[in-house]
Design an enzyme around this catalytic site. Sequence first.
Site: not given
Length: 143
Positions: A8, A67-68, A71, A98-99, A109, A132, A136
């Site tokens: 933005d 700030s993110g 978004e 990990h994600n 900002r 891994r 799981r």
Amino acid sequence: MKIAIGSDHAGFKYKERIKEFLTGPGHTVVDLGTDSEQPVDYPLFIRPVALMVAKGEAERGIVLGGSGNGEAMVANRIKGIRCALCWNVESARLARQHNDANMISLGQRMMTEQLALKIVRAWLDTPFEGGRHVRRIKLLDQD
């Protein structure tokens, strides 16, 4: 790598700088706007980035705002998107490691331009170590 990017008005300046940073080493960057610091409604520019990544038209996506937070929320509404709000290098590294984050959201900002570029670099350079975690998840799905 093909990377979609959007922001933005509050993330416009860093978006432009990140585009330069990415094209230097040869990445293909698809800029989905906005094109100035004039106020805009951020979902109009964030959702197309997430859709492009979700459809496989881009390997990764970067979105920016003040700030993110907003978004990341818009991006994560799209099936298949794992957008991490990153505020430092370690959060970006862990989001990939990990994600398997296929998108990141940054707040102009909330950080310096140099930190934003370091976050992008860490996120791009970190591989997903999913073996891994995937095992799981499969075990949990069987219960």
